[in-house]
Design a protein around this motif. Structure first.
Motif, PDB file in Angstrom:
ATOM      1  N   GLY A 146     124.528  12.310 -30.328  1.00 18.99           N
ATOM      2  CA  GLY A 146     123.267  12.967 -29.986  1.00 18.99           C
ATOM      3  C   GLY A 146     122.907  14.057 -30.976  1.00 18.99           C
ATOM      4  O   GLY A 146     121.738  14.194 -31.373  1.00 18.99           O
ATOM      5  N   HIS A 147     123.912  14.837 -31.391  1.00 22.08           N
ATOM      6  CA  HIS A 147     123.661  15.916 -32.354  1.00 22.08           C
ATOM      7  C   HIS A 147     123.185  15.359 -33.688  1.00 22.08           C
ATOM      8  O   HIS A 147     122.219  15.874 -34.281  1.00 22.08           O
ATOM      9  N   ILE A 148     123.824  14.301 -34.154  1.00 28.38           N
ATOM     10  CA  ILE A 148     123.438  13.716 -35.445  1.00 28.38           C
ATOM     11  C   ILE A 148     122.018  13.160 -35.384  1.00 28.38           C
ATOM     12  O   ILE A 148     121.223  13.337 -36.322  1.00 28.38           O
ATOM     13  N   ILE A 149     121.666  12.501 -34.278  1.00 25.68           N
ATOM     14  CA  ILE A 149     120.312  11.941 -34.146  1.00 25.68           C
ATOM     15  C   ILE A 149     119.265  13.055 -34.142  1.00 25.68           C
ATOM     16  O   ILE A 149     118.226  12.955 -34.812  1.00 25.68           O
ATOM     17  N   LEU A 150     119.530  14.140 -33.439  1.00 30.97           N
ATOM     18  CA  LEU A 150     118.582  15.260 -33.422  1.00 30.97           C
ATOM     19  C   LEU A 150     118.438  15.875 -34.818  1.00 30.97           C
ATOM     20  O   LEU A 150     117.329  16.203 -35.242  1.00 30.97           O
ATOM     21  N   VAL A 151     119.553  16.038 -35.509  1.00 32.85           N
ATOM     22  CA  VAL A 151     119.506  16.583 -36.868  1.00 32.85           C
ATOM     23  C   VAL A 151     118.669  15.686 -37.773  1.00 32.85           C
ATOM     24  O   VAL A 151     117.821  16.161 -38.554  1.00 32.85           O
ATOM     25  N   LEU A 152     118.865  14.392 -37.673  1.00 35.69           N
ATOM     26  CA  LEU A 152     118.106  13.455 -38.505  1.00 35.69           C
ATOM     27  C   LEU A 152     116.617  13.494 -38.190  1.00 35.69           C
ATOM     28  O   LEU A 152     115.782  13.478 -39.090  1.00 35.69           O
ATOM     29  N   LEU A 153     116.271  13.563 -36.904  1.00 39.33           N
ATOM     30  CA  LEU A 153     114.855  13.573 -36.518  1.00 39.33           C
ATOM     31  C   LEU A 153     114.160  14.842 -36.990  1.00 39.33           C
ATOM     32  O   LEU A 153     113.041  14.792 -37.536  1.00 39.33           O
ATOM     33  N   PHE A 154     114.785  15.991 -36.804  1.00 42.45           N
ATOM     34  CA  PHE A 154     114.160  17.240 -37.237  1.00 42.45           C
ATOM     35  C   PHE A 154     114.154  17.354 -38.761  1.00 42.45           C
ATOM     36  O   PHE A 154     113.215  17.907 -39.341  1.00 42.45           O
ATOM     37  N   SER A 155     115.189  16.828 -39.424  1.00 38.40           N
ATOM     38  CA  SER A 155     115.190  16.824 -40.885  1.00 38.40           C
ATOM     39  C   SER A 155     114.076  15.928 -41.424  1.00 38.40           C
ATOM     40  O   SER A 155     113.398  16.276 -42.398  1.00 38.40           O
ATOM     41  N   ALA A 156     113.884  14.771 -40.775  1.00 37.75           N
ATOM     42  CA  ALA A 156     112.813  13.866 -41.189  1.00 37.75           C
ATOM     43  C   ALA A 156     111.445  14.505 -40.983  1.00 37.75           C
ATOM     44  O   ALA A 156     110.533  14.340 -41.808  1.00 37.75           O
ATOM     45  N   THR A 180     129.483  23.614 -21.825  1.00 37.29           N
ATOM     46  CA  THR A 180     129.749  23.445 -23.257  1.00 37.29           C
ATOM     47  C   THR A 180     128.944  22.292 -23.861  1.00 37.29           C
ATOM     48  O   THR A 180     128.837  22.199 -25.086  1.00 37.29           O
ATOM     49  N   ASN A 181     128.396  21.413 -23.015  1.00 39.88           N
ATOM     50  CA  ASN A 181     127.464  20.397 -23.515  1.00 39.88           C
ATOM     51  C   ASN A 181     126.083  20.998 -23.794  1.00 39.88           C
ATOM     52  O   ASN A 181     125.382  20.574 -24.712  1.00 39.88           O
ATOM     53  N   LEU A 182     125.693  21.972 -22.990  1.00 44.60           N
ATOM     54  CA  LEU A 182     124.330  22.489 -22.993  1.00 44.60           C
ATOM     55  C   LEU A 182     123.871  23.071 -24.329  1.00 44.60           C
ATOM     56  O   LEU A 182     122.688  22.924 -24.691  1.00 44.60           O
ATOM     57  N   PRO A 183     124.734  23.729 -25.114  1.00 47.74           N
ATOM     58  CA  PRO A 183     124.257  24.306 -26.376  1.00 47.74           C
ATOM     59  C   PRO A 183     123.641  23.313 -27.351  1.00 47.74           C
ATOM     60  O   PRO A 183     122.939  23.728 -28.279  1.00 47.74           O
ATOM     61  N   THR A 184     123.873  22.018 -27.146  1.00 50.36           N
ATOM     62  CA  THR A 184     123.280  21.038 -28.059  1.00 50.36           C
ATOM     63  C   THR A 184     121.756  21.082 -28.041  1.00 50.36           C
ATOM     64  O   THR A 184     121.107  20.682 -29.005  1.00 50.36           O
ATOM     65  N   VAL A 185     121.150  21.616 -26.956  1.00 48.73           N
ATOM     66  CA  VAL A 185     119.691  21.717 -26.869  1.00 48.73           C
ATOM     67  C   VAL A 185     119.228  23.164 -26.741  1.00 48.73           C
ATOM     68  O   VAL A 185     118.063  23.417 -26.438  1.00 48.73           O
ATOM     69  N   ILE A 186     120.101  24.125 -26.979  1.00 49.30           N
ATOM     70  CA  ILE A 186     119.726  25.539 -26.904  1.00 49.30           C
ATOM     71  C   ILE A 186     119.398  26.033 -28.321  1.00 49.30           C
ATOM     72  O   ILE A 186     120.258  26.002 -29.205  1.00 49.30           O
ATOM     73  N   PRO A 187     118.164  26.474 -28.565  1.00 49.17           N
ATOM     74  CA  PRO A 187     117.810  26.976 -29.903  1.00 49.17           C
ATOM     75  C   PRO A 187     118.728  28.120 -30.320  1.00 49.17           C
ATOM     76  O   PRO A 187     119.062  28.994 -29.516  1.00 49.17           O
ATOM     77  N   ALA A 214     111.298  14.058 -27.467  1.00 47.66           N
ATOM     78  CA  ALA A 214     111.680  13.086 -26.441  1.00 47.66           C
ATOM     79  C   ALA A 214     113.196  12.934 -26.379  1.00 47.66           C
ATOM     80  O   ALA A 214     113.791  12.875 -25.293  1.00 47.66           O
ATOM     81  N   PHE A 215     113.836  12.903 -27.556  1.00 48.06           N
ATOM     82  CA  PHE A 215     115.296  12.740 -27.558  1.00 48.06           C
ATOM     83  C   PHE A 215     115.983  14.007 -27.063  1.00 48.06           C
ATOM     84  O   PHE A 215     117.060  13.931 -26.465  1.00 48.06           O
ATOM     85  N   THR A 216     115.380  15.172 -27.277  1.00 42.79           N
ATOM     86  CA  THR A 216     115.931  16.415 -26.731  1.00 42.79           C
ATOM     87  C   THR A 216     115.940  16.367 -25.213  1.00 42.79           C
ATOM     88  O   THR A 216     116.915  16.780 -24.567  1.00 42.79           O
ATOM     89  N   LEU A 217     114.853  15.879 -24.622  1.00 46.84           N
ATOM     90  CA  LEU A 217     114.805  15.725 -23.162  1.00 46.84           C
ATOM     91  C   LEU A 217     115.861  14.727 -22.695  1.00 46.84           C
ATOM     92  O   LEU A 217     116.498  14.924 -21.654  1.00 46.84           O
ATOM     93  N   PHE A 218     116.031  13.647 -23.465  1.00 46.01           N
ATOM     94  CA  PHE A 218     117.076  12.677 -23.130  1.00 46.01           C
ATOM     95  C   PHE A 218     118.457  13.325 -23.217  1.00 46.01           C
ATOM     96  O   PHE A 218     119.340  13.044 -22.393  1.00 46.01           O
ATOM     97  N   GLU A 219     118.661  14.187 -24.199  1.00 44.31           N
ATOM     98  CA  GLU A 219     119.941  14.872 -24.343  1.00 44.31           C
ATOM     99  C   GLU A 219     120.237  15.765 -23.141  1.00 44.31           C
ATOM    100  O   GLU A 219     121.398  15.944 -22.775  1.00 44.31           O
ATOM    101  N   LEU A 220     119.210  16.325 -22.526  1.00 43.24           N
ATOM    102  CA  LEU A 220     119.423  17.103 -21.296  1.00 43.24           C
ATOM    103  C   LEU A 220     120.043  16.226 -20.212  1.00 43.24           C
ATOM    104  O   LEU A 220     120.916  16.674 -19.458  1.00 43.24           O
ATOM    105  N   LEU A 221     119.571  14.988 -20.119  1.00 41.75           N
ATOM    106  CA  LEU A 221     120.158  14.049 -19.168  1.00 41.75           C
ATOM    107  C   LEU A 221     121.600  13.730 -19.545  1.00 41.75           C
ATOM    108  O   LEU A 221     122.488  13.686 -18.675  1.00 41.75           O
ATOM    109  N   VAL A 222     121.854  13.539 -20.837  1.00 41.63           N
ATOM    110  CA  VAL A 222     123.206  13.242 -21.309  1.00 41.63           C
ATOM    111  C   VAL A 222     124.151  14.407 -21.011  1.00 41.63           C
ATOM    112  O   VAL A 222     125.310  14.203 -20.624  1.00 41.63           O
ATOM    113  N   VAL A 223     123.663  15.633 -21.200  1.00 45.32           N
ATOM    114  CA  VAL A 223     124.462  16.832 -20.920  1.00 45.32           C
ATOM    115  C   VAL A 223     124.995  16.794 -19.491  1.00 45.32           C
ATOM    116  O   VAL A 223     126.184  17.041 -19.243  1.00 45.32           O
TER     117      VAL A 223
END
Length: 270
Positions: free
Chosen positions: A203-213, A114-121, A237-246
Motif C-alpha cells: 500500500g505504501h509503495i502504491i501511494l508513493v507511486l501515485l503521488f510521485s506520478a 501502527t498501521n494508521l500512520p500510512t495515511v497520516i500526513p 481513492a487509494f488512500t481511502l482504501f488504505e483506511l479500510l486496509v488499516v
C-alpha cells in the motif's frame, strides 16, 4: 518546465544508519549513546509515538470510569466491546474470551495504531512496513497460544495432541508429524508477520507511486499535465482504501491470534 520522476527510494526508511564519507551516522537519533543500543530512526519513533498514544487514550478514557459512560470513556468502551464481542468471545466463547481479551485487545489496538500512520500526513508510512514490529506482535501471539495449550494439557500432551493425528497408520506419522510441526509452530507466526508486512508495504509503495506520478505529470506543462488530475484522484481513492486496509489488517491479525488460541485450547480434538 518539465517534470522529473524520481523512483521511490525506501533505503532511508527501511535501512537507516547510513554512514557518510566523514564517518557520521545519519537518519538516526542517539546513535552515539551506548554504542548505538538506543538509536532511533523515524520508523521507530513513529512506533513509540503511536504506542504511547494508545496507552494515553485508554488511561484518559478509564481514569475515572462511570457506570453510565459518556464522552471518551463511551468511545473507548465501544472499541473494547467490538474486540470482546466480535473477536474474543466470537471465537473463544465468553469465559475464554474474557480471559484472553487483554492479549487480543492489545494486539488489535497496537496493530491498528501502527498501521494508521500510512495515511497520516507528516508520517506517511506505517512502521509495519519493516519486519520488526509485525514479528514482535506475531511472536507475542505465538507465545500466548502455546501457553494456552500447555497450561490446559501440559507440555507433553499438548505437543502430542498438536502433532499426532489419531488413527493414522504408524508409518505415516513419520511424514505427518514434521508437516504438522512446521504448519503449527513455524508457519503460523511467519504468515502472521508476512501478511501484515506485505499488505502495508504494498500500500505504501502504491501511494508513493501515485503521488510521485501526480507531481511528474503536473509539471510537464503539455498534454500530459491533465494526467495529474487522474493520478491525484486515484491517490485519494487509494488512500481511502488504505483506511479500510488499516482496520482489516488489525482485525485479521487479532482474529487469527484468537483462532490459534482456540485451536490450542482444543488440541485434543485434533
Amino acid at each position: 518546465m518539465k517534470g522529473e520522476f524520481h523512483a521511490p527510494n525506501l533505503d532511508h526508511e527501511l535501512f537507516p544508519g547510513h554512514v557518510t564519507d566523514a564517518g557520521d551516522v545519519v537518519n538516526l537519533l542517539f546513535a552515539d549513546v551506548a554504542n548505538g543500543w538506543f538509536a532511533l530512526d523515524r520508523l521507530m519513533l513513529i512506533r513509540l509515538v503511536m504506542a504511547l498514544l494508545v496507552a494515553v487514550f485508554f488511561l484518559v478514557a478509564m481514569r475515572s470510569p462511570k457506570l453510565i459512560p459518556s464522552g471518551v470513556q463511551n468511545f473507548a468502551e465501544i472499541c473494547l466491546d467490538f474486540v470482546r464481542i466480535h473477536i474474543a468471545e466470537d471465537i473463544l466463547g465468553k469465559k475464554e474470551g474474557r480471559r484472553f481479551l487483554p492479549v487480543i485487545a492489545t494486539i488489535f489496538f497496537l496493530v491498528f495504531a501502527t498501521n494508521l500512520p500510512t495515511v497520516i500526513p507528516g508520517m506517511n508510512i506505517s512502521p509495519n512496513v519493516r519486519i520488526g514490529m509485525p514479528l514482535v506482535l506475531a511472536l507475542f501471539g505465538y507465545v500466548v497460544f502455546i501457553y494456552a495449550g500447555v497450561k490446559r494439557y501440559g507440555f507433553g500432551k499438548y505437543m502430542k495432541s498438536s502433532l499426532v493425528i489419531p488413527n493414522l497408520p504408524p508409518a505415516l506419522h513419520i511424514l505427518v508429524v514434521p508437516i504438522e510441526f512446521f504448519s503449527t509452530f513455524i508457519m503460523r507466526p511467519a504468515t502472521l508477520t508476512l501478511r501484515l508486512l506485505a499488505n502495508l508495504l504494498a500500500g505504501h509503495i502504491i501511494l508513493v507511486l501515485l503521488f510521485s506520478a501526480t507531481n511528474f505529470f503536473f509539471w510537464q506543462m503539455n498534454g500530459w499535465t491533465a494526467m495529474a488530475g487522474v493520478t491525484i484522484l486515484a491517490a485519494i481513492a487509494f488512500t481511502l482504501f488504505e483506511l479500510l486496509v488499516v482496520f482489516l489488517q488489525a482485525y485479521i491479525f487479532a482474529l487469527l491470534i484468537a483462532v490459534y488460541i482456540e485451536l490450542s485450547l482444543h488440541a485434543d480434538e485434533h
